[in-house]
Design an enzyme around this catalytic site. Structure first.
Site, PDB file in Angstrom:
ATOM      1  N   CYS A  52       0.975  -1.310   0.438  1.00  0.00           N
ATOM      2  CA  CYS A  52      -0.038   0.268   0.069  1.00  0.00           C
ATOM      3  C   CYS A  52       0.372   1.469   0.242  1.00  0.00           C
ATOM      4  O   CYS A  52       0.435   2.647  -0.478  1.00  0.00           O
ATOM      5  CB  CYS A  52      -0.807  -0.080   1.514  1.00  0.00           C
ATOM      6  SG  CYS A  52      -0.139   0.057   2.542  1.00  0.00           S
ATOM      7  N   GLU A  86     -18.750 -13.663  21.837  1.00  0.00           N
ATOM      8  CA  GLU A  86     -18.781 -12.859  22.865  1.00  0.00           C
ATOM      9  C   GLU A  86     -18.315 -13.240  23.963  1.00  0.00           C
ATOM     10  O   GLU A  86     -18.063 -11.544  24.838  1.00  0.00           O
ATOM     11  CB  GLU A  86     -20.320 -12.091  22.798  1.00  0.00           C
ATOM     12  CG  GLU A  86     -20.699 -12.044  21.828  1.00  0.00           C
ATOM     13  CD  GLU A  86     -21.576 -10.922  21.060  1.00  0.00           C
ATOM     14  OE1 GLU A  86     -22.658 -11.737  21.915  1.00  0.00           O
ATOM     15  OE2 GLU A  86     -22.078  -9.668  21.591  1.00  0.00           O
TER      16      GLU A  86
HETATM   17  S1  FES Z   1      -3.109  -1.893   4.080  1.00  0.00           S
HETATM   18 FE1  FES Z   1      -1.361  -1.625   3.616  1.00  0.00          FE
HETATM   19  S2  FES Z   1      -0.722  -2.243   5.874  1.00  0.00           S
HETATM   20 FE2  FES Z   1      -2.597  -1.466   5.528  1.00  0.00          FE
END
Ligand code: FES
Ligand SMILES: Cc1cc2nc3c(=O)[nH]c(=O)nc-3n(C[C@H](O)[C@H](O)[C@H](O)COP(=O)(O)OP(=O)(O)OC[C@H]3O[C@@H](n4cnc5c(N)ncnc54)[C@H](O)[C@@H]3O)c2cc1C
Ligand code: FES
Length: 1258
Positions: A72, A1201
């Site tokens: 990401c 839970e």
């Molecule tokens: S989506 Fe890449 S570390 Fe969270």
């Protein structure tokens, strides 16, 4: 060259200007290569869901290596020359699964499975290193799992340790790792490269028109590009700074990729250690390991330990020293660990600009205008043996967190005289311009060190010169100061000779040592019922481990799809005045929708359906209720653009209140309209009488905060226009409400909305009704554009606008006798519902408040308030968790005031009917060696001043009631295989596996013949939500009944055939055209399903470091009553996962708002949850033996839970540690205020150690 080249799972990829420059590797894999196995959640490098493996050249060593990166953060254009392996590449259903994938599945290390590919890839990237179990366990600060509680994941990871005992790997038949042609990937020094030699080392320029991307190879190239670019450039190395501070590291028109400029990646030693500016932090760590072997650089040994807690491996692997320094340069208050360490040894930095090179001290660097400048290197000086260098980092959790305070000390001490020749004291996170404790440094110069007077004066000066600024969301100045001084004292103790202070103080010299973790799970099974009670691997475990399990956003993307994001209000009241539509002119922006574009009802609530009493707006317009409420939807061509452009939409507001937002229960109580008393009989407890023997009256107030669900799969919906209606793929726990609200907001028939849910990547209540807002918004876009719309909430949006676990306040007055038996109790419990009264849980809170106690003298009133925050919602154990926590606080308070053991007080108040707790306490105490450990702890506390230990027992009676309705549809096919679809949504709790087990048991067939299909609105029509723990049981009940219907229909054929095999029977039945599809809907009027109680007891032992407020959970033992567990390993997983979620909540998770209710810690590095090294070191769970539930389904009890409801014990264990310390600090014994969560801030405040106690000798 105008293209970058790399491979993904062996396939050659070429990225040029047709792919937007901002495309991350993650987006490229998912949206361009259709490889959805790699997940994403935070997009900030924190959660690890996106980790992939890279085989690439390390410019520092020149060798090829395998390592992990967060896809990401890495830009696709930055992957030049890499061989990338994704989860699909390490094993799959076609080529077979890798050993890691198999062991993850076999060890029950997956629940919702959304985090699993990230863990698998991180482990794969480490295998070639032959690491020990401890080293492996230490390498997962990069990955978050919210479901499992990490224990089974750690067991899997450790099984690959070079020192793993045989029993950890026994069960797996095939130990060969990574069978496929992995030699190249794992080798070092390979000559291999995906980039042709001619192409190597040429500047790569990708021209996007206005924007450009350059990949350069030399420092001279850099300056050639800068010369042309002027001011509008930025360098890219790891691109990880964008994860920490995206607002500071946007992409200007010119991006210059310097990640392979080898001159910036080399290191050498003249007399200094010269580190190329862009050496990665992880490579730097290796360099330090090597160089620390020499005397002059022995101090690097301490730096190695410190760097180990900077970020995590996959960020450190590509994140550079210079990149870290630039964060500090741009944001002075940034608590850079690298800056801290380098400054404490007097490092200097070399900078080059158009006019030549310059050497600067680090403070000079901070003031230097870096426009047009390149950091070339850092020079670390050699230090003689007289230098003592130590550094500390106190962060909210053990790994992958920024410091609350970090400190580094460098004392040059004359060994003959023990006088300090020079002292360097550097702190981070004090205030933007604070670097050195200069006055203290000056004072110490020339002083004799190991003397109390010196220490006292130094602390006095330090106290004076440390003036931390208020910097929310950072902890309070008071606490940061306490920490800073505590660390100074710790440092002094650590360098003082043992005879400089009494033995009791030695515990202050060290930090708490965490040994390798371990776990034990005990349960019994009943083979006569197999596969029911059998510890079967979850049905989805393997496909989750291999990334083949699909979640909503894994649906393949199509050409015309659009992405949407919410525009959030920046005010806490008033109305939208104007929205500036100019953003539509930005390339890639498709549309903006507001309330005017909603053809039907602007609501995602539906008063009248369970839990819903009022409408809630999809988009606010003239009545904004909280800061962060959606006011518009921005639609764009990509996920990144939608999120980014939504932030840029300019909205003006009118009639904005000048008063602050009401965000606390105390404030809300003051306004009548905000307050609503619980008037229903089930929302209160009415006393039957009052005891006479009141010897003590105790009053108090107990408060808890909100909790973010932290499901790893964000709120996600995809809506596809189909025929005249819509197909809605939603990550929701509530299909019915989704269908209703989508139809209602568009003004179409419910029958034209088909909702499908395959599985959720975690829900915990957070996707019960809150997901419906996203689904409705997504449908509005799809309908208005007649295009498929994908709506995935970015982390900041998700945590800001989605409601959380409601905070509570419980005020009480209790009269007790000498043994703590309650004679009367007047309590009031108030829930903070946020901005709407929906999801009323007062009856849950009132129903669980009795816990296991006799309530004859209990008088409980409940109420709710509305505040100017998002509408709160169900969260694991809604109401129940809070009710039990509230009464248990009273029990602890009574025990404290009477000086009694809290367990004895509990036992004095126990109810006698339907209560297994007394017996369970006895069993667990014995098993956990409780009495012996108590005695040891008393001795430990007497011997140690600066570390304290405590052990606490906690108990839970969870009242289980059945509500709602769940449909089940079982279909038998001609070949004897079976499919089941139900109204119970699989979100990690194992409902699918349990359904298959029951079906196999009933039909007398193998589980392998059964497939669970997704949930569809047309088969579970009008079903209730999948929430609470009862889903699995209700579904199991429905499966039993549906199977009975089928067995009845098959019976005549069976009789006719004699003793047919299953296949013969089914073939004959299909030949006879017998209906082999059976539907059954369980509902809460069913007389065979009766309410019952589930029980749990836990014992929790903890150690607290008094100087830093850090603690470790040393051991937890849990005894849980799961009845005859349908699947013990699934149930233990639920218990463990819930328990860790609760520990995290009690000790770590909190929200910091400003005066208008704007959430300040809305980033993944701002809202911390437990990671692998925060869990109990020794974690033992036993499902109670011989416990058959007469009222449940097949003798079982629910567990989903319950695990969370005993976690309050940690708060009282910590309270007991603090109490021990306070006694020594001279505080009078009193029930002191202890903040919630009991985090470092709360602990240090409660400890309240006077500075005069930081002594060498009294
Ligand atoms: S989506 Fe890449 S570390 Fe969270
Ligand atoms: C999840 C996570 C956890 C983290 N935890 C910590 C932590 O615990 N402690 C801590 O201190 N930090 C932490 N960080 C920050 C991390 O150390 C930095 O993100 C990283 O060092 C940045 O390096 P980079 O190569 O990725 O820089 P990039 O993101 O590529 O670049 C950042 C900036 O540096 C500039 N730059 C890069 N090289 C040069 C150069 N040679 N000369 C001039 N400018 C240059 C770029 O122009 C850009 O402006 C964390 C980061 C993440 C994502
Ligand atoms: S299994 Fe790890 S987050 Fe769900």
């Amino acid at each position: 060259m105008s293209v970058v080249e790399f491979t993904v799972n062996g396939r050659k990829c070429r990225v040029d200007n047709r792919i937007p420059r901002y495309t991350t590797l993650n987006a490229y894999l998912r949206y361009h290569l259709s490889l959805p196995g790699t997940k994403a959640m935070c997009h900030q490098g924190v959660c690890g869901a996106c980790i992939v493996m890279v085989f690439g050249r390390r410019p520092t060593t020149g060798t090829y290596e395998t390592f992990s990166v967060n896809s990401c953060l890495v830009l696709a254009v930055s992957c030049h020359g890499w061989e990338i392996t994704t989860i699909e590449g390490v094993g799959n259903r076609l080529e077979g699964y890798s050993e890691v994938q198999k062991r993850m599945a076999a060890n029950s290390a997956t629940q919702c499975g959304y985090c699993t590919p990230g863990f698998v890839m991180q482990l794969h990237s480490l295998l070639h290193k032959n690491l020990t179990m401890a080293e492996l366990e230490n390498s997962f600060g990069s990955n978050t799992c919210r479901c499992t509680g990490f224990r089974p994941i750690l067991d899997t990871i450790k099984s690959f340790g070079s020192d793993a005992p045989k029993n950890l790997i026994d069960d797996i038949e095939d130990l060969k790792i990574c069978k496929k042609n992995c030699e190249r990937k794992c080798s070092v020094n390979s000559e291999w490269s995906v980039v042709s030699e001619e192409a190597a080392n040429q500047i790569i320029k990708i021209d996007y028109g206005h924007d450009k991307y350059y990949k350069v190879w030399t420092v001279d190239d850099i300056f050639k590009v800068i010369k042309k670019a002027g001011d509008i450039y930025r360098f890219v190395d790891g691109n990880t700074a964008k994860g920490v501070l995206p607002e500071l590291f946007d992409y200007p028109p010119i991006l210059i990729d310097i990640s392979e400029v080898s001159a910036l990646k080399q290191y050498s030693i003249d007399q200094n250690l010269i580190l190329g500016a862009n050496i990665s932090i992880e490579d730097c760590l290796d360099i330090f390991k090597n160089e620390s072997k020499t005397d002059e650089f022995a101090y690097l040994d301490d730096f190695v330990k410190h760097l180990d807690v900077v970020a995590h491996i996959s960020v450190r692997k590509i994140g550079s020293l210079a990149g870290n320094f630039i964060i500090k340069h741009l944001k002075r208050e940034y608590q850079s660990d690298i800056f801290l360490l380098f400054e404490c040894v007097g490092a200097v930095v070399t900078i080059r600009s158009g006019s030549g090179e310059l050497t600067l001290t680090l403070p000079e660097f901070l003031d230097h205008n870096m426009n047009g400048c390149l950091i070339i290197n850092f020079k670390l000086p050699p230090l003689g043996p007289t230098h003592v260098v130590r550094s500390y980092k106190i962060s909210p959790r053990k790994q992958n967190a920024l410091a609350i305070v970090n400190a580094a000390f460098n004392f040059n001490i004359n060994r003959d005289t023990n006088r300090i020749e020079e002292a360097k004291i550097v702190y981070g996170n004090i205030s933007p311009n604070f670097i050195h404790a200069a006055d203290t440094e000056r004072y110490l110069q020339g002083r004799y060190m190991f003397c109390n007077d010196t220490l006292q004066t130094a602390i006095h000066i330090l106290d004076h010169e440390l003036n931390p600024q208020i910097m929310p969301p950072q902890p309070s100045p008071e606490v940061r100061k306490k920490l800073a001084i505590g660390l100074f004292y710790k440092f002094i103790l650590s360098i003082s000779p043992a005879d400089a202070y009494p033995y009791k103080y030695a515990s202050g010299a060290t930090e708490i040592f965490r040994p390798l973790s371990s776990g034990k799970q005990l349960y019994t099974t009943d083979p006569s019922m197999y596969p029911v009670t059998e510890p079967l691997q979850k049905l989805e475990a393997l496909i989750q481990s291999s990334g083949e399990a699909n979640y909503v956003n894994d649906l393949p993307i199509r050409m015309n799809d659009v992405f949407a994001a919410f525009v959030l209000s920046t005010v806490h009241g008033g109305a939208v005045d104007k929205i500036n539509y100019n953003i539509l002119e930005e390339p890639g922006v498709v549309a903006i929708f507001t309330v005017k574009d909603i053809p039907g009802v602007n609501s995602f609530g539906f008063p009248g359906i369970p839990l819903q009493t009022e409408e809630e707006e999809i988009l606010a317009y003239d009545k904004i209720k909280f800061c962060g409420q959606p006011v518009a939807i921005l639609v764009a061509e990509t996920e990144y653009l939608a999120a980014k452009m939504a932030e840029k939409v300019q909205v003006t507001y009118k009639n904005v209140p000048k008063t602050p937002a009401v965000i606390t229960i105390d404030e809300a109580k003051k306004k009548k309209w905000r307050y609503k008393a619980g008037t229903n009989p089930d929302e209160k407890i009415v006393p039957k009488g009052k005891g006479e023997n009141v010897t003590k009256v105790i009053k108090g107030k107990y408060e808890t905060g909100a909790q973010y669900h932290y499901y790893m799969e964000p709120q996600t919906t995809i809506v596809i226009p189909v025929d005249k209606g819509l197909e809605v793929h939603s990550a929701t726990q509530w299909i019915d409400l989704t269908q209703i609200c989508v139809a209602r907001c568009l003004g179409i028939n419910e029958s034209d909305v088909v909702v499908k849910v395959r599985r959720l990547g975690g829900g915990f209540g957070g996707k019960l009704s809150r997901s419906v807002q996203v689904a409705a918004a997504c449908a509005i876009v799809a309908r208005n554009l007649n295009r498929t719309c994908r709506f995935i909430l970015p982390f900041e949006t998700n945590i800001t606008m989605i409601g959380k676990r409601p905070p509570i306040q419980c005020t009480y007055e209790v009269g007790v006798n000498d043994i703590g038996k309650i004679q009367y109790l007047n309590a009031k419990l108030i829930e903070d519902y946020g901005c709407s009264q929906n999801e009323n849980i007062l009856s849950y809170a009132a129903g669980s408040f009795p816990n296991c106690y006799n309530t004859d003298y209990f008088n409980l009133e409940t109420a709710s308030v509305v505040t100017d925050l998002p509408s709160n919602t169900f969260a694991r154990g809604p109401g129940t968790f809070e009710g039990i926590a509230a009464i248990e606080n009273i029990m602890e308070h009574i025990a404290f005031e009477l000086g009694l053991d809290a367990t004895d007080v509990r036992l004095a108040n126990m109810k006698t009917d339907d209560n297994e707790i007394p017996e369970m306490i006895k069993t667990l105490k014995k098993e956990a060696d409780y009495d012996k450990r108590c005695a040891e702890i008393i001795q430990f506390n007497a011997d140690n001043c600066w570390k304290k230990k405590a052990i606490k027992i906690s108990v839970m009676l969870f009242p289980v009631i059945y509500y709602g309705n769940y449909s089940v549809l079982v279909s038998i096919y001609r070949d004897g295989t079976v499919t089941i679809t139900t109204g119970g949504i699989e979100m990690g709790q194992g409902v699918n596996t349990k359904a298959a087990q029951v079906c196999a048991y009933k039909l007398g067939i193998s589980v392998s013949l059964i497939t669970l299909l997704p949930n569809f609105s047309f088969t579970c029509t009008n079903n209730v939500f999948s929430g609470s723990s009862i889903v699995s049981e209700c579904v199991m009940f429905g499966v039993q009944e549906a199977c009975d219907i089928l067995l009845d229909r098959l019976h005549p054929v069976q009789v006719e055939l004699g003793k047919p095999t299953w296949n013969e029977l089914i073939k004959a039945a299909t030949d006879k055209q017998i209906d082999l599809v059976a539907e059954y809907m369980m509902n809460d009027k069913e007389p065979r399903l009766k309410a019952y109680s589930a029980f749990g007891v836990a014992i929790c032992e903890t150690t607290l470091d008094v100087l830093t407020g850090r603690f470790q959970i040393d051991r937890v033992d849990i005894l849980e009553d799961a009845g005859v567990s349908t699947n013990p390993i699934v149930d233990i997983g639920q218990v463990e996962g819930a328990f860790i979620q609760g520990l995290s909540y009690h000790t770590l998770e909190e929200f910091i708002y400003n005066s208008i209710g704007k959430l300040l810690n809305n980033r993944a590095l701002g809202y911390d949850v437990f990671l692998a090294k925060d869990i109990p070191v020794d974690f033992r769970v036993r499902l109670r033996f011989n416990s058959k539930n007469k009222n449940g389904v097949l003798g079982s009890k629910t567990v989903g839970e319950m695990g969370i409801c005993t976690t309050y014990g940690i708060a009282y264990a910590l309270r007991a540690c603090i109490h021990e310390s306070r006694k020594e600090s001279g505080h009078k014994p009193e029930w002191f205020t202890l903040g919630f969560p009991t985090n470092i801030e709360a602990i240090l405040k409660a400890l309240d150690v006077p500075l005069s106690n930081f002594v060498l000798q009294k």
